[in-house]
Design an enzyme around this catalytic site. Structure first.
Site, PDB file in Angstrom:
ATOM      1  N   ASP A   7      66.814  -5.137  42.337  1.00 60.72           N
ATOM      2  CA  ASP A   7      67.612  -5.615  41.225  1.00 60.72           C
ATOM      3  C   ASP A   7      66.794  -6.705  40.546  1.00 60.72           C
ATOM      4  O   ASP A   7      65.920  -7.318  41.161  1.00 60.72           O
ATOM      5  CB  ASP A   7      68.937  -6.165  41.766  1.00 60.72           C
ATOM      6  N   ASP A   9      68.146  -9.351  37.787  1.00 61.19           N
ATOM      7  CA  ASP A   9      68.862 -10.590  37.502  1.00 61.19           C
ATOM      8  C   ASP A   9      69.595 -11.087  38.742  1.00 61.19           C
ATOM      9  O   ASP A   9      70.457 -10.395  39.281  1.00 61.19           O
ATOM     10  CB  ASP A   9      69.844 -10.390  36.352  1.00 61.19           C
ATOM     11  N   CYS A  89      69.930   0.361  32.723  1.00 63.15           N
ATOM     12  CA  CYS A  89      71.099   0.929  32.061  1.00 63.15           C
ATOM     13  C   CYS A  89      71.554  -0.059  30.989  1.00 63.15           C
ATOM     14  O   CYS A  89      71.946  -1.177  31.315  1.00 63.15           O
ATOM     15  CB  CYS A  89      72.229   1.160  33.056  1.00 63.15           C
ATOM     16  N   HIS A  91      74.157   0.423  28.914  1.00 64.87           N
ATOM     17  CA  HIS A  91      75.497   0.794  28.460  1.00 64.87           C
ATOM     18  C   HIS A  91      76.553  -0.268  28.754  1.00 64.87           C
ATOM     19  O   HIS A  91      76.434  -1.050  29.690  1.00 64.87           O
ATOM     20  CB  HIS A  91      75.903   2.133  29.082  1.00 64.87           C
ATOM     21  N   CYS A  97      79.623   5.777  32.887  1.00 66.49           N
ATOM     22  CA  CYS A  97      78.184   5.898  32.679  1.00 66.49           C
ATOM     23  C   CYS A  97      77.557   6.353  33.997  1.00 66.49           C
ATOM     24  O   CYS A  97      77.874   5.808  35.047  1.00 66.49           O
ATOM     25  CB  CYS A  97      77.631   4.540  32.252  1.00 66.49           C
ATOM     26  N   CYS A  99      74.352   6.062  34.732  1.00 67.66           N
ATOM     27  CA  CYS A  99      73.165   5.288  35.117  1.00 67.66           C
ATOM     28  C   CYS A  99      73.477   3.836  35.476  1.00 67.66           C
ATOM     29  O   CYS A  99      72.614   3.151  36.017  1.00 67.66           O
ATOM     30  CB  CYS A  99      72.085   5.355  34.037  1.00 67.66           C
TER      31      CYS A  99
END
Length: 170
Positions: A7, A9, A89, A91, A97, A99
Site C-alpha cells: 500500500d 498512503d 484505483c 474511482h 468498482c 479495482c
C-alpha cells in the site's frame, strides 16, 4: 516470481487528510521507508497497489497524482529501490468498482503482466482493505502501524522495517 504488494498512503508515505491533498506537491516518506525497502530480499518483486479515490472525487487532479507519484518513484530509484509497477484505483468510494481494494482488480491487472506466485507473496498495508485484499488473493498479510480493524492479518508490525524483517527472516 514472489511479490510484495505495498500500500502507498500510510505505509510508504505519510497519509494526509483528504482536504490537504490539494496542496501537496511532494510526498513525505515515512521515516523508515528507504531503510526498510533496501532490506527486501532480492527474490521479491515490489509492487504498489493503492486506492486513489481523490482523483475521481475531484479532490486532486490526475496530473497532480501523476507528478507527485513520479517524484516519489524517482526518490526510490535514487535509493536503488526498484518498484516493478504501480497499480492504482482512481474511482469514487461510493460506487461499485472491481479495482478498489479490497477487490482484486489491481492484482488481476498485475497478473496480466507478471507471473506472480500469489501463494508465496505478501500484502503490506495499514488498513483493513489491504488485509482483506491479501485474504482475497490467497497471499499472506502484514498490517503496519496502529492497525485496529476486525480483519486479522497474518502478522502485525510496528513499522515497515519490522514487516520486511519478518518476511526476510521467516
Amino acid at each position: 516470481m514472489k511479490a510484495i504488494f505495498l500500500d502507498r498512503d500510510g505505509t510508504l508515505i505519510k497519509d494526509y487528510p483528504d482536504h490537504d491533498w490539494a496542496h501537496i506537491s511532494h510526498l513525505e516518506l515515512l521515516p523508515d521507508t528507504l531503510f526498510a525497502l533496501r532490506k527486501v530480499p532480492p527474490l521479491y518483486a515490489l509492487f504498489i497497489v493503492t486506492n486513489q479515490y481523490l482523483i475521481h472525487e475531484n479532490i486532486i487532479a490526475f496530473e497532480q497524482f501523476r507528478l507527485t507519484h513520479q517524484h516519489f518513484l524517482a526518490v526510490l530509484r535514487q535509493a536503488n529501490i526498484r518498484i516493478q509497477q504501480t497499480y492504482f484505483c482512481p474511482h469514487v468510494r461510493h460506487l461499485p468498482c472491481k479495482c478498489r481494494k479490497p477487490e482484486t482488480g489491481l492484482i488481476e491487472q498485475c497478473l496480466l503482466n507478471y507471473d506472480v506466485d500469489l501463494d508465496h507473496s505478501w500484502v503490506i498495508g495499514d488498513s483493513e482493505c489491504d488485509i482483506q485484499l491479501a485474504h482475497a488473493i490467497g497471499s499472506a498479510s502484514i498490517a503496519v502501524g496502529d492497525y485496529r480493524s476486525a480483519t486479522k492479518p497474518d502478522y502485525v508490525a510496528r513499522d515497515l522495517t519490522k514487516a520486511i524483517d519478518f518476511i526476510a527472516n521467516g
